[in-house]
Design a protein around this motif. Structure first.
Motif, short mmCIF file in Angstrom:
data_model
loop_
_atom_site.label_atom_id
_atom_site.label_comp_id
_atom_site.label_asym_id
_atom_site.label_seq_id
_atom_site.Cartn_x
_atom_site.Cartn_y
_atom_site.Cartn_z
N LYS A 186 0.83 -1.21 0.00
CA LYS A 186 0.00 0.00 0.00
C LYS A 186 0.86 1.25 0.00
N GLU A 187 0.35 2.30 -0.64
CA GLU A 187 0.97 3.63 -0.53
C GLU A 187 -0.05 4.61 0.04
N PRO A 188 0.37 5.51 0.95
CA PRO A 188 1.70 5.61 1.50
C PRO A 188 2.08 4.34 2.27
N THR A 189 3.40 4.04 2.28
CA THR A 189 3.88 2.83 2.92
C THR A 189 4.02 3.06 4.43
N LEU A 238 7.26 13.90 -1.56
CA LEU A 238 7.27 12.88 -0.50
C LEU A 238 6.63 11.57 -1.01
N PHE A 239 5.51 11.69 -1.73
CA PHE A 239 4.89 10.47 -2.27
C PHE A 239 5.84 9.78 -3.24
N ALA A 240 6.57 10.58 -4.05
CA ALA A 240 7.51 9.98 -5.01
C ALA A 240 8.67 9.31 -4.27
N ASP A 290 8.61 8.11 -1.19
CA ASP A 290 8.06 6.90 -0.55
C ASP A 290 7.95 5.77 -1.58
N ARG A 291 7.50 6.14 -2.78
CA ARG A 291 7.33 5.17 -3.88
C ARG A 291 8.68 4.62 -4.33
N ARG A 292 9.69 5.49 -4.34
CA ARG A 292 11.03 5.05 -4.77
C ARG A 292 11.50 3.91 -3.87
N ASP A 326 -2.10 -1.13 -3.36
CA ASP A 326 -3.25 -0.27 -3.08
C ASP A 326 -2.77 1.18 -3.21
N ARG A 327 -3.03 1.79 -4.36
CA ARG A 327 -2.59 3.13 -4.78
C ARG A 327 -1.14 3.12 -5.27
N TYR A 328 -0.91 3.97 -6.28
CA TYR A 328 0.44 4.07 -6.89
C TYR A 328 0.52 5.42 -7.60
N TYR A 329 1.32 5.55 -8.67
CA TYR A 329 1.58 6.91 -9.18
C TYR A 329 0.36 7.63 -9.74
N LEU A 330 -0.68 6.90 -10.18
CA LEU A 330 -1.85 7.64 -10.68
C LEU A 330 -2.50 8.45 -9.56
N SER A 331 -2.36 7.96 -8.31
CA SER A 331 -2.88 8.76 -7.17
C SER A 331 -2.12 10.07 -7.08
N SER A 332 -0.80 10.03 -7.27
CA SER A 332 -0.03 11.29 -7.23
C SER A 332 -0.52 12.23 -8.31
N LEU A 333 -0.75 11.69 -9.49
CA LEU A 333 -1.21 12.54 -10.60
C LEU A 333 -2.59 13.11 -10.30
N ALA A 334 -3.48 12.25 -9.82
CA ALA A 334 -4.86 12.71 -9.61
C ALA A 334 -4.98 13.66 -8.41
N TYR A 335 -4.26 13.33 -7.31
CA TYR A 335 -4.42 14.13 -6.09
C TYR A 335 -3.57 15.40 -6.12
N GLN A 336 -2.32 15.29 -6.57
CA GLN A 336 -1.43 16.45 -6.46
C GLN A 336 -1.54 17.40 -7.67
N SER A 337 -2.04 16.91 -8.83
CA SER A 337 -2.04 17.80 -10.01
C SER A 337 -3.13 18.87 -9.94
N VAL A 372 -7.14 15.03 4.85
CA VAL A 372 -7.15 16.33 4.17
C VAL A 372 -7.87 16.35 2.81
N TYR A 373 -7.87 15.23 2.09
CA TYR A 373 -8.51 15.26 0.76
C TYR A 373 -9.97 14.80 0.82
N GLU A 374 -10.45 14.44 2.02
CA GLU A 374 -11.77 13.81 2.10
C GLU A 374 -12.91 14.84 2.21
P1 TYD Z 1 -5.94 5.86 1.66
O1 TYD Z 1 -5.32 5.11 0.56
O2 TYD Z 1 -7.37 6.21 1.52
O3 TYD Z 1 -5.61 5.05 2.92
P2 TYD Z 1 -6.40 4.93 4.29
O4 TYD Z 1 -7.73 4.36 3.92
O5 TYD Z 1 -5.52 3.99 5.04
O6 TYD Z 1 -6.45 6.34 4.84
O7 TYD Z 1 -5.17 7.23 2.02
C1 TYD Z 1 -4.14 7.71 1.36
C2 TYD Z 1 -4.41 9.15 0.98
O8 TYD Z 1 -3.26 9.66 0.31
C3 TYD Z 1 -5.57 9.31 0.02
O9 TYD Z 1 -6.29 10.49 0.34
C4 TYD Z 1 -4.89 9.53 -1.32
C5 TYD Z 1 -3.62 10.21 -0.94
N1 TYD Z 1 -2.52 10.01 -1.90
C6 TYD Z 1 -2.03 11.09 -2.62
O10 TYD Z 1 -2.52 12.22 -2.46
N2 TYD Z 1 -0.99 10.92 -3.49
C7 TYD Z 1 -0.40 9.69 -3.67
O11 TYD Z 1 0.55 9.55 -4.47
C8 TYD Z 1 -0.92 8.57 -2.94
C9 TYD Z 1 -0.30 7.22 -3.10
C10 TYD Z 1 -1.97 8.78 -2.06
#
Ligand code: TYD
Length: 218
Positions: free
Chosen positions: A39-42, A68-70, A72-74, A94-105, A149-151
């Protein structure tokens, strides 16, 4: 011995990624197919820092979150993903670089995010669990935990839009194979759909592992 299959699950918060990752892990075990669930974050040092930032206990910019996500992924690729794949073990991530693209972009340059993730191995299959934001928010609130924070509905809406766009436009970078699974039915139905898509891949010949930057590994 062929390498393991690299399977990634992606989706917005509340879409059931962890539940489905566990379910797939059990299904593969029943089929006699060894896999690791990760899983990421690890849980490593950078992942721990990220957890604090996600819980709003540490205030950093979205750019730093991307770095930081990159980072952690490294470590994740080097210490877990690559060695397991080379041992012939399937990796369910459970989550990988597309999460970085979708959340941080939302606030950070997309090109830069691709660039800082160029070391990342491209998955064999990326499963996107597609759930409307309203339903995801209901599930998040029913957990009864502090929101991360993103919820927030408006943020998740923007994130979901980026995911959907990336899955269509950038399929070749997003992963070799993309499966979009409807996350609205019950846990078992979603799991059955994922199993149906993944099991046939375990028998197929693997293509060489490549990174987003175009390097061939192994
Ligand atoms: P999530 O995977 O939902 O884990 P949990 O259910 O244990 O809280 O939480 C990880 C959060 O991190 C989620 O909001 C997505 C975000 N995230 C990023 O913003 N960028 C990333 O690259 C990754 C891997 C996760």
């Amino acid at each position: 011995m062929s390498r393991g299959l690299f399977i990634v699950l992606e989706g917005i918060d509340g879409s059931g990624l962890s539940t489905q990752a566990h379910s797939l892990h059990r299904t593969l075990a029943r089929q006699g197919q060894p896999s690791v669930l990760t899983k990421e974050p690890t849980t490593g040092p950078v992942g721990k820092l990220l957890r604090r930032a996600l819980g709003d206990q540490l205030s950093v910019s979205e750019e730093t979150m991307g770095l930081l996500f990159a980072a952690d992924r490294r470590e994740h690729v080097r210490q877990t993903i690559l060695p397991q794949l080379l041992e012939g073990i399937h990796v369910i991530c459970d989550r990988y670089y597309l999460s970085s693209l979708a959340y941080q972009s939302r606030t950070v340059s997309e090109d830069w995010l691709w660039h800082i993730n160029s070391f990342a191995l491209i998955p064999d299959v990326t499963i996107f669990i597609n759930l409307p934001v309203q339903e995801a928010m209901k599930r998040i609130d029913s957990r009864g935990l502090e929101r991360e924070v993103y919820e927030e509905a408006s943020i998740l809406n923007a994130i979901r839009n980026v995911f959907c766009r990336l899955l269509h436009e950038k399929a070749e970078r997003a992963g070799k194979r993309i499966m979009v699974v409807d996350g609205r039915p019950g846990i078992r139905d979603v799991a059955a759909c994922i199993t149906k898509g993944v099991l046939p891949l375990t028998d197929q010949q693997r293509s060489p592992l490549t990174t987003l930057g175009g390097d061939v590994i192994g």
